[in-house]
Each structure stands twice: as C-alpha cells, then as structure tokens.
Motif scaffolding. Structure first.
Motif, mmCIF file in Angstrom:
data_model
loop_
_atom_site.group_PDB
_atom_site.id
_atom_site.type_symbol
_atom_site.label_atom_id
_atom_site.label_comp_id
_atom_site.label_asym_id
_atom_site.label_seq_id
_atom_site.Cartn_x
_atom_site.Cartn_y
_atom_site.Cartn_z
ATOM 1 N N GLU A 422 1.038 -1.398 -0.176
ATOM 2 C CA GLU A 422 0.042 0.354 0.041
ATOM 3 C C GLU A 422 1.071 1.370 0.219
ATOM 4 O O GLU A 422 0.450 2.331 -0.771
ATOM 5 C CB GLU A 422 -0.813 0.239 1.488
ATOM 6 N N GLU A 423 1.924 1.222 1.116
ATOM 7 C CA GLU A 423 2.914 2.292 1.206
ATOM 8 C C GLU A 423 3.965 2.382 -0.046
ATOM 9 O O GLU A 423 3.710 3.713 -0.727
ATOM 10 C CB GLU A 423 3.567 2.179 2.150
ATOM 11 N N LEU A 424 4.222 1.689 -0.786
ATOM 12 C CA LEU A 424 4.858 1.583 -2.195
ATOM 13 C C LEU A 424 3.967 2.067 -3.310
ATOM 14 O O LEU A 424 4.092 2.777 -4.140
ATOM 15 C CB LEU A 424 5.620 0.205 -2.661
ATOM 16 N N LEU A 425 2.505 2.537 -3.255
ATOM 17 C CA LEU A 425 1.943 2.353 -4.042
ATOM 18 C C LEU A 425 1.071 3.659 -4.230
ATOM 19 O O LEU A 425 1.075 4.375 -5.539
ATOM 20 C CB LEU A 425 0.168 1.566 -4.194
ATOM 21 N N LYS A 429 2.418 6.408 -6.916
ATOM 22 C CA LYS A 429 1.197 7.409 -6.856
ATOM 23 C C LYS A 429 1.458 8.908 -7.729
ATOM 24 O O LYS A 429 1.062 9.994 -8.300
ATOM 25 C CB LYS A 429 0.112 7.826 -6.499
ATOM 26 N N VAL A 430 2.919 9.284 -6.390
ATOM 27 C CA VAL A 430 2.842 10.570 -5.601
ATOM 28 C C VAL A 430 3.860 10.746 -6.979
ATOM 29 O O VAL A 430 3.802 12.137 -8.098
ATOM 30 C CB VAL A 430 3.575 10.800 -4.887
ATOM 31 N N GLY A 436 4.682 11.998 -14.164
ATOM 32 C CA GLY A 436 3.536 11.481 -15.669
ATOM 33 C C GLY A 436 3.292 10.330 -15.792
ATOM 34 O O GLY A 436 3.800 10.118 -14.504
ATOM 35 N N ASP A 437 2.342 9.317 -16.422
ATOM 36 C CA ASP A 437 1.452 8.525 -16.326
ATOM 37 C C ASP A 437 2.898 7.059 -16.691
ATOM 38 O O ASP A 437 2.906 6.448 -18.196
ATOM 39 C CB ASP A 437 0.510 8.023 -16.461
#
Length: 446
Positions: A422-425, A429-430, A436-437
């Motif tokens: 969860e923390e890596l996700l 996201k940041v 960029g994506d």
C-alpha cells in the motif's frame, strides 16, 4: 586496432555499503561550496545530511580530486574526546627516543631525526658514531590536541571524523576547542583542517560552545538526491555493465529510494544478481520487470533487522511522558492517515482523545524523530512546514509494529509486506503525479 573495453565487477559498480567511485554523481548545488571550503586555509568543515544520502561518497571523491591524504576516525557512542585524539595519534605512528647506547660506528640507515617525537616515515634503523638510538611509540605518552595538530600538519594530512553527531553533550565543548586549535595551527600548516561528517545542527553545536568558530566553520548540507541524479546512477551502471533497465523498473527504483542513493545502489545490485549479471556483459542484457518483486522481497528480508533496530531506537523511552512517549506520538501520526502533517494538525488530533492536552513541547518531540538519536525516522519539509516518514519501508514497518504482537514473526512479516504494498503504491502515485503516467506493474508477488 579497436581499444579493448574495460570489464567491471558488479560490486564495483553498485556499492550500497561503501562510497561510490565509478558511479559517483556530481551534485552542482554543493560542489562549489565544498571546493571553496577545502581551499580556504583554516576553515574547518562539517558535512551533514541524512544517513545514506552520500556524504562519505562526496567527501571521498573530493579528497581524491584535490590529492589530499587523510587519517580517519569513526566516532562510536561512548568514546571520549581523548579516545579520538589517541586514535588519530596512533594512526600517525609516531615514535620518540627512549635510550642511546655506545656502539661501534656502523650506519645501517640514514637521516635519523633526533627530535622528541618523530613520524614513522622519518624513522630508519641506524647506528651513527658511537651512539645507538632506541625508540618507542609515542601513543603511550600523554597527548594533547596541540601536539596532534602539529603532527597532522607536518605530515600534510587532514583529519576526517565520521559520525560527528555521536559526540556526547559533555564532550562537545572540548571538540569545539580542538577545532579552534586546528584553526589556529593553520597559520603554520595552511592545509591543516578537520572535516567532520555528521547530522543536522552539528556545526551549530560547535559554534554554541565557541563563538569564535562562527566564521571559521563551513557547514555543508548534502541534500536528498534528486530523481534526475538517482537516474544518473542507474544510467552510469547500465553503461559500465552493458545492461538496460526497463523504464518502469527505473521509475520504481527512483521512487522507492526516497532521495537516498544507498537504496538505489542496493536495489540495482539485487536486480543484477537476480538476472545473473555479475560483471560487464559482452552483449547488452535487458533487465525487465519480472524480477523486480523478487528484488523487493530480498531487500525487505535483508533489511528486516535494520528496520527493527530503527523502530526500537526511534521508540526508546528515556523519560516517560504522558501522551507524548515516542510510541504514542508515532501512533497519532499513523492515525492521521496523511503523507505529510503539520504540528497543528497533529496537536488537534491528539486533543480529540484528550481535551486537556496542551502540546507545549510537541514540536520539540516531533523534531527528535528527524535526528539520528531516533534514527531519522521522519523528515521535515521547510517549504511547507510539514513532516513525513523518511521512506515507505520505515512507514510500513511502523504501522505493523503498532498493530500486532511483534513476537508473531511470520504473521508480522506477512502483514508488513501487505502494508508495504500500500505504501509503495502511494509513493508510485506521487511519482506519477509529478512525472507523468508510467507503467510500474504490480506487487502481487511481494
């Protein structure tokens, strides 16, 4: 005839546990300042920054660049000032004459100095005339900072002190005085100086105990490494080993390193090992995403004891405080559920459960979490006046440690990995919002 390309070993390229050499990345923002400080006679230098940020690599590179020889003392908790002075003196290998005997004329060596203390480099076995000289190591005699400065200066060396921040409060005044001795001795020895590696505020503490040092200390911060510079480490490694990391792997390494080049080096090292790359490849080898989760698994396993030690040091109770013990404060921070928080936000959250809470010393106690004494578990963002966990691995470990019985090793390990996903996700996201994506893949195998 084509020039033969040089072959490098993996451990020469990615070096998480020692100063970077061939993958060293220049940082223009600090280069000019450290160059100026080294060139300025009498200027004592304190280099500070987070653990793993590259302080030792930077200093090693600069000393080599300037052709400066040095002796190095690593400060260990519990050492006294006399201990580090003795350590430095011992490295110089200084001797003094203790007796002379009448013998037949027979010169064995040459240029024996008859001074009270002499460097080993000047000491040669010799009998001259009717006198034979015997010598003994001077480390057994009382040693003063003035004497140490004289012999370090005479040998054209500088004195490097690592972990400068570990100096105990009772010894800081003495350390300030030693720096002043070295500063004064630079009149006779222009290149003489102390270069200390430590934590934030190290230089300010020296000035606090000796105001004369205010203009004679150069306080140099080694900042967290930018994403661009972390990428340059990876790119240099790719070129030296003739490998190519896929874009999503590079993005993940950069993101999860949290500005620490030591983490970048370690993740790259693990990925190469998992792809059976241990030296420069004859043909370009591509490192795809399929091994990334295995590398993360190995990283977590390898550092689990370190995470535990960091957590235990961060939560150690020196004096019990109602609502403000370290473990309590970390619990309140986690309960906020925010990536960044301010002191007013944290204070308001605590007051929801205790309306009588004043929070007079709250900032002081939170600031402690940014210091080595509490493992630098938090960082402070001066621009936004907010705090955040130093990296997602530590944040995940804290969350799990607060939730379950750490004696249940297997359950803890699995919960830690789940929370870490969860923390890596969130970190991913940041990164995507800023750059960029990118396709990072998933963490199903972690």
């Amino acid at each position: 005839m084509a020039e033969k390309e040089e072959t490098y070993k993996l451990e020469q390229v990615f070096t998480p546990s020692k100063p970077a050499d061939i993958t060293f990345v220049e940082r223009n923002e600090i280069n000019k300042r450290i160059d100026r400080a080294i060139r300025t006679s009498g200027k004592q230098i304190i280099i500070y920054g987070f653990s793993g940020v590259g302080k030792t690599s930077l200093l090693s590179k600069k000393l080599k660049e300037f052709g400066i020889n040095y002796i190095k003392t690593s400060f260990i908790t519990g050492m006294t000032i006399q201990d580090i002075v003795t350590d430095a003196f011992n490295q110089l290998d200084i001797y003094y004459p203790i007796q002379k005997e009448d013998v037949e004329t027979n010169t064995v060596g040459g240029n024996l100095e008859a001074s009270f203390w002499i460097l080993k480099a000047s000491l040669k076995a010799e009998t001259k005339g009717d006198t034979k000289y015997s010598h003994k190591r001077a480390v057994e005699l009382p040693i003063t900072p003035q004497t140490l400065a004289k012999f370090i200066g005479s040998a054209n060396l500088v004195w490097v002190i690592e972990d400068f921040h570990k100096i105990e409060e009772s010894h800081k005044k003495q350390m300030a005085q030693i720096m002043k001795v070295f500063m004064d001795s630079s009149t006779e020895f222009p290149n003489l100086k102390i270069i200390a590696l430590g934590a934030v505020n190290s230089a300010r503490e020296v000035v606090q105990y000796d105001s004369e040092m205010r203009s004679r200390i150069s306080e140099l911060e080694v900042p967290l490494m930018s994403h661009d510079n972390l990428r340059r480490i990876i790119e240099t490694g790719e070129r030296l080993l003739n490998v190519k990391f896929s874009e999503n792997v590079t993005n993940r390494i950069v993101t999860y390193s949290s500005g620490l080049p030591a983490v970048t080096h370690q993740l790259c090292l693990l990925l190469c090992e998992l792809n059976n790359i241990f030296k420069t490849q004859k043909k370009t080898s591509r490192i795809q995403f399929d091994k990334f989760n295995d590398a993360m698994e190995e990283y977590v396993e390898e550092n689990s004891d370190s995470f535990k030690a960091i957590f235990e040091q961060a939560t150690k109770v020196v004096y019990s405080r109602k609502n403000e013990n370290p473990l309590d404060l970390l619990g309140y921070i986690i309960t906020l559920g925010k990536d960044n928080f301010s002191i007013p936000e944290l204070k308001e959250s605590i007051q929801k459960g205790n309306v009588n809470y004043k929070g007079t010393n709250l900032k002081k106690y939170i600031d402690e979490f940014t210091e080595p004494s509490r493992s630098e578990i938090l960082r402070f963002n001066e621009n936004h006046n907010t705090y955040y966990f130093s990296n997602p691995f530590i944040k995940a470990y804290v969350q799990c440690s607060l939730k379950i019985d750490t004696q249940k090793a297997q359950k803890f390990k699995q919960d830690f990995k789940n929370v870490l996903k969860e923390e890596l996700l969130l970190a991913q996201k940041v990164f995507q919002e800023d750059f960029g994506d990118f396709d990072f893949g998933d963490f199903d195998d972690l």
